[in-house]
Design a protein around this motif. Structure first.
Motif, mmCIF file in Angstrom:
data_model
loop_
_atom_site.group_PDB
_atom_site.id
_atom_site.type_symbol
_atom_site.label_atom_id
_atom_site.label_comp_id
_atom_site.label_asym_id
_atom_site.label_seq_id
_atom_site.Cartn_x
_atom_site.Cartn_y
_atom_site.Cartn_z
ATOM 1 N N ASP A 212 0.855 -1.178 0.000
ATOM 2 C CA ASP A 212 0.000 0.000 0.000
ATOM 3 C C ASP A 212 0.891 1.227 0.000
ATOM 4 N N ALA A 213 0.318 2.364 -0.397
ATOM 5 C CA ALA A 213 1.121 3.580 -0.549
ATOM 6 C C ALA A 213 1.784 3.996 0.760
ATOM 7 N N ALA A 214 1.111 3.799 1.868
ATOM 8 C CA ALA A 214 1.667 4.209 3.155
ATOM 9 C C ALA A 214 2.906 3.415 3.539
ATOM 10 N N SER A 215 3.071 2.223 2.956
ATOM 11 C CA SER A 215 4.203 1.365 3.319
ATOM 12 C C SER A 215 5.334 1.418 2.296
ATOM 13 N N ALA A 216 5.238 2.295 1.310
ATOM 14 C CA ALA A 216 6.243 2.333 0.244
ATOM 15 C C ALA A 216 7.653 2.540 0.803
ATOM 16 N N SER A 217 7.795 3.347 1.829
ATOM 17 C CA SER A 217 9.113 3.630 2.396
ATOM 18 C C SER A 217 9.641 2.478 3.243
ATOM 19 N N TRP A 218 8.830 1.462 3.484
ATOM 20 C CA TRP A 218 9.254 0.301 4.274
ATOM 21 C C TRP A 218 9.924 -0.762 3.397
ATOM 22 N N VAL A 219 9.914 -0.604 2.088
ATOM 23 C CA VAL A 219 10.475 -1.606 1.177
ATOM 24 C C VAL A 219 11.980 -1.387 1.079
ATOM 25 N N THR A 220 12.765 -2.395 1.514
ATOM 26 C CA THR A 220 14.215 -2.293 1.539
ATOM 27 C C THR A 220 14.839 -3.571 0.989
ATOM 28 N N TYR A 221 16.147 -3.480 0.707
ATOM 29 C CA TYR A 221 16.848 -4.598 0.060
ATOM 30 C C TYR A 221 18.054 -5.100 0.838
ATOM 31 N N ALA A 222 18.437 -4.452 1.941
ATOM 32 C CA ALA A 222 19.687 -4.842 2.593
ATOM 33 C C ALA A 222 19.541 -4.975 4.098
#
Length: 222
Positions: A212-222
Protein backbone atom coordinates in the motif's frame (compact mmCIF):
# COMPACT_ATOMS: atom_id res chain seq x y z
CA UNK A 1 0.22 -31.09 -0.71
CA UNK A 2 2.12 -28.89 1.74
CA UNK A 3 3.10 -25.25 1.38
CA UNK A 4 6.50 -23.82 2.22
CA UNK A 5 6.83 -20.09 2.95
CA UNK A 6 10.38 -18.76 2.76
CA UNK A 7 10.97 -15.34 4.33
CA UNK A 8 14.04 -13.19 3.98
CA UNK A 9 14.97 -11.47 7.24
CA UNK A 10 13.98 -7.88 7.98
CA UNK A 11 16.25 -4.96 7.17
CA UNK A 12 19.61 -5.51 8.85
CA UNK A 13 22.33 -3.00 9.74
CA UNK A 14 24.12 -2.57 6.40
CA UNK A 15 27.29 -0.49 6.76
CA UNK A 16 27.37 -0.84 10.56
CA UNK A 17 30.05 -2.66 12.54
CA UNK A 18 27.58 -5.53 13.13
CA UNK A 19 25.41 -6.19 10.08
CA UNK A 20 23.79 -9.18 11.81
CA UNK A 21 21.27 -7.09 13.71
CA UNK A 22 17.82 -5.91 12.64
CA UNK A 23 17.34 -2.19 12.28
CA UNK A 24 14.27 -0.63 13.93
CA UNK A 25 12.58 -0.72 10.51
CA UNK A 26 13.53 -4.39 10.11
CA UNK A 27 11.78 -5.13 13.38
CA UNK A 28 8.65 -3.29 12.24
CA UNK A 29 8.71 -5.11 8.88
CA UNK A 30 8.82 -8.44 10.69
CA UNK A 31 5.94 -7.60 13.00
CA UNK A 32 3.86 -6.35 10.07
CA UNK A 33 4.46 -9.63 8.24
CA UNK A 34 3.29 -11.54 11.32
CA UNK A 35 0.13 -9.44 11.43
CA UNK A 36 -0.50 -10.21 7.76
CA UNK A 37 -0.03 -13.97 8.28
CA UNK A 38 -2.44 -13.89 11.21
CA UNK A 39 -5.02 -11.96 9.18
CA UNK A 40 -4.76 -14.63 6.46
CA UNK A 41 -5.41 -17.30 9.07
CA UNK A 42 -2.19 -19.14 8.26
CA UNK A 43 -1.12 -21.78 10.78
CA UNK A 44 2.26 -23.48 10.61
CA UNK A 45 3.16 -27.09 11.24
CA UNK A 46 6.79 -26.12 11.76
CA UNK A 47 9.14 -23.13 11.75
CA UNK A 48 12.76 -23.45 10.59
CA UNK A 49 15.36 -20.68 10.77
CA UNK A 50 19.02 -20.13 10.08
CA UNK A 51 21.18 -19.56 13.14
CA UNK A 52 22.06 -15.90 12.57
CA UNK A 53 20.82 -13.17 14.92
CA UNK A 54 18.82 -11.46 12.19
CA UNK A 55 16.96 -14.72 11.52
CA UNK A 56 16.03 -15.15 15.18
CA UNK A 57 15.04 -11.49 15.50
CA UNK A 58 12.87 -11.70 12.38
CA UNK A 59 11.13 -14.77 13.75
CA UNK A 60 10.58 -12.97 17.07
CA UNK A 61 8.92 -10.09 15.24
CA UNK A 62 6.74 -12.40 13.14
CA UNK A 63 5.78 -14.41 16.20
CA UNK A 64 4.83 -11.25 18.07
CA UNK A 65 2.76 -9.90 15.18
CA UNK A 66 1.02 -13.22 14.54
CA UNK A 67 0.69 -14.45 18.11
CA UNK A 68 2.70 -17.62 17.38
CA UNK A 69 4.62 -19.64 19.95
CA UNK A 70 6.50 -22.26 17.90
CA UNK A 71 9.96 -23.38 18.94
CA UNK A 72 11.86 -23.06 15.64
CA UNK A 73 14.26 -25.67 14.35
CA UNK A 74 17.70 -24.07 13.87
CA UNK A 75 19.25 -25.10 10.54
CA UNK A 76 22.84 -23.82 9.91
CA UNK A 77 22.52 -24.68 6.22
CA UNK A 78 20.11 -21.75 5.91
CA UNK A 79 22.77 -19.22 6.94
CA UNK A 80 23.94 -16.57 4.49
CA UNK A 81 27.31 -16.56 2.76
CA UNK A 82 29.89 -14.10 4.11
CA UNK A 83 29.71 -11.16 1.70
CA UNK A 84 32.80 -9.48 3.15
CA UNK A 85 34.85 -12.67 2.73
CA UNK A 86 33.66 -12.96 -0.88
CA UNK A 87 34.80 -9.41 -1.61
CA UNK A 88 38.14 -9.84 0.18
CA UNK A 89 38.81 -12.93 -1.95
CA UNK A 90 38.93 -10.76 -5.08
CA UNK A 91 39.74 -7.33 -3.57
CA UNK A 92 42.03 -7.74 -0.54
CA UNK A 93 42.48 -3.99 0.01
CA UNK A 94 40.10 -2.45 2.57
CA UNK A 95 37.01 -0.77 1.17
CA UNK A 96 35.59 2.50 2.49
CA UNK A 97 32.25 2.30 4.23
CA UNK A 98 29.55 2.23 1.50
CA UNK A 99 27.82 5.44 2.53
CA UNK A 100 27.38 7.06 -0.90
CA UNK A 101 25.52 5.81 -3.99
CA UNK A 102 28.80 5.23 -5.86
CA UNK A 103 30.41 3.30 -2.99
CA UNK A 104 27.20 1.29 -2.61
CA UNK A 105 27.31 0.37 -6.33
CA UNK A 106 31.01 -0.50 -6.06
CA UNK A 107 30.31 -2.80 -3.11
CA UNK A 108 27.65 -4.74 -4.98
CA UNK A 109 29.69 -4.91 -8.20
CA UNK A 110 32.47 -6.55 -6.22
CA UNK A 111 30.00 -8.82 -4.43
CA UNK A 112 28.57 -10.04 -7.75
CA UNK A 113 32.08 -10.72 -9.04
CA UNK A 114 33.07 -12.54 -5.85
CA UNK A 115 29.91 -14.64 -5.92
CA UNK A 116 30.47 -15.59 -9.56
CA UNK A 117 34.05 -16.70 -8.91
CA UNK A 118 33.04 -18.60 -5.76
CA UNK A 119 30.23 -20.42 -7.58
CA UNK A 120 32.62 -21.41 -10.34
CA UNK A 121 35.31 -22.62 -7.96
CA UNK A 122 37.79 -19.89 -8.87
CA UNK A 123 38.16 -18.52 -5.33
CA UNK A 124 37.83 -20.06 -1.86
CA UNK A 125 36.87 -17.22 0.50
CA UNK A 126 38.33 -17.54 3.98
CA UNK A 127 36.00 -19.19 6.48
CA UNK A 128 33.38 -20.10 3.88
CA UNK A 129 32.31 -23.51 2.55
CA UNK A 130 32.77 -24.45 -1.07
CA UNK A 131 29.78 -23.40 -3.14
CA UNK A 132 28.59 -26.99 -3.64
CA UNK A 133 28.58 -27.47 0.15
CA UNK A 134 26.59 -24.24 0.55
CA UNK A 135 24.04 -25.54 -1.96
CA UNK A 136 23.85 -28.86 -0.13
CA UNK A 137 23.01 -27.07 3.11
CA UNK A 138 20.04 -25.41 1.43
CA UNK A 139 19.01 -28.57 -0.39
CA UNK A 140 19.10 -30.44 2.91
CA UNK A 141 16.56 -28.03 4.38
CA UNK A 142 14.26 -28.49 1.37
CA UNK A 143 14.59 -32.27 1.58
CA UNK A 144 13.81 -32.15 5.30
CA UNK A 145 10.61 -30.20 4.64
CA UNK A 146 9.25 -32.49 1.93
CA UNK A 147 10.14 -35.73 3.75
CA UNK A 148 9.04 -34.65 7.24
CA UNK A 149 6.04 -32.35 6.80
CA UNK A 150 2.76 -32.20 4.92
CA UNK A 151 1.22 -28.88 6.02
CA UNK A 152 2.38 -25.26 6.11
CA UNK A 153 6.04 -24.72 6.94
CA UNK A 154 7.75 -21.37 7.55
CA UNK A 155 11.46 -20.88 6.81
CA UNK A 156 13.28 -17.69 7.82
CA UNK A 157 16.62 -17.23 6.11
CA UNK A 158 18.59 -14.82 3.92
CA UNK A 159 18.69 -13.80 0.29
CA UNK A 160 21.45 -16.20 -0.75
CA UNK A 161 19.86 -19.40 0.59
CA UNK A 162 16.39 -18.41 -0.64
CA UNK A 163 17.70 -17.63 -4.14
CA UNK A 164 19.59 -20.93 -4.05
CA UNK A 165 16.42 -22.80 -3.05
CA UNK A 166 14.53 -21.22 -5.95
CA UNK A 167 17.42 -21.97 -8.27
CA UNK A 168 17.43 -25.61 -7.21
CA UNK A 169 13.69 -25.94 -7.85
CA UNK A 170 13.83 -24.16 -11.23
CA UNK A 171 17.21 -25.50 -12.36
CA UNK A 172 18.68 -22.04 -12.98
CA UNK A 173 22.29 -21.23 -13.81
CA UNK A 174 24.55 -19.76 -11.11
CA UNK A 175 24.37 -16.41 -12.92
CA UNK A 176 20.57 -16.45 -12.77
CA UNK A 177 20.71 -17.40 -9.09
CA UNK A 178 22.83 -14.30 -8.41
CA UNK A 179 20.22 -12.14 -10.14
CA UNK A 180 17.47 -13.70 -8.01
CA UNK A 181 19.56 -13.07 -4.91
CA UNK A 182 20.05 -9.39 -5.69
CA UNK A 183 16.32 -8.81 -6.12
CA UNK A 184 15.00 -10.31 -2.86
CA UNK A 185 13.55 -7.68 -0.55
CA UNK A 186 13.49 -7.67 3.24
CA UNK A 187 10.70 -9.83 4.74
CA UNK A 188 9.63 -10.85 1.21
CA UNK A 189 7.63 -14.06 0.91
CA UNK A 190 8.49 -16.84 -1.53
CA UNK A 191 5.99 -19.70 -1.63
CA UNK A 192 6.42 -23.27 -2.79
CA UNK A 193 4.05 -26.21 -2.90
CA UNK A 194 5.61 -29.53 -1.99
CA UNK A 195 4.94 -33.26 -2.01
CA UNK A 196 7.19 -36.02 -0.68
CA UNK A 197 8.84 -36.07 -4.12
CA UNK A 198 9.31 -32.45 -5.17
CA UNK A 199 8.87 -28.72 -4.64
CA UNK A 200 7.15 -26.37 -7.08
CA UNK A 201 7.53 -22.58 -7.06
CA UNK A 202 4.26 -20.66 -6.66
CA UNK A 203 5.38 -17.07 -5.88
CA UNK A 204 8.69 -15.25 -5.53
CA UNK A 205 9.73 -12.15 -3.58
CA UNK A 206 6.27 -10.80 -2.76
CA UNK A 207 5.44 -8.14 -0.15
CA UNK A 208 1.68 -8.41 0.41
CA UNK A 209 2.07 -6.99 3.92
CA UNK A 210 3.63 -3.79 2.52
CA UNK A 211 1.45 -3.47 -0.57
CA UNK A 212 0.00 0.00 0.00
CA UNK A 213 1.12 3.58 -0.55
CA UNK A 214 1.67 4.21 3.16
CA UNK A 215 4.20 1.36 3.32
CA UNK A 216 6.24 2.33 0.24
CA UNK A 217 9.11 3.63 2.40
CA UNK A 218 9.25 0.30 4.27
CA UNK A 219 10.48 -1.61 1.18
CA UNK A 220 14.22 -2.29 1.54
CA UNK A 221 16.85 -4.60 0.06
CA UNK A 222 19.69 -4.84 2.59
Amino acid sequence: MGHLYLVRHGQASFGAADYDQLSPLGQRQSERLGEYLAAKGLQFEAVITGTLKRHAQTWAGIAQGAGLAHEPLAWPGLNEYDSDALIRAIHPAPLPRPDTPELYRQYFRLLRDGMTQWMNGVVSPQGMPAYLDFVQGVRGALDHVRTTHSGNVLIISSGGPIATAVGQVLGTTPEATIELNMRIRNTALTEMAFTPKRHALLTFNTLPHLDDAASASWVTYA
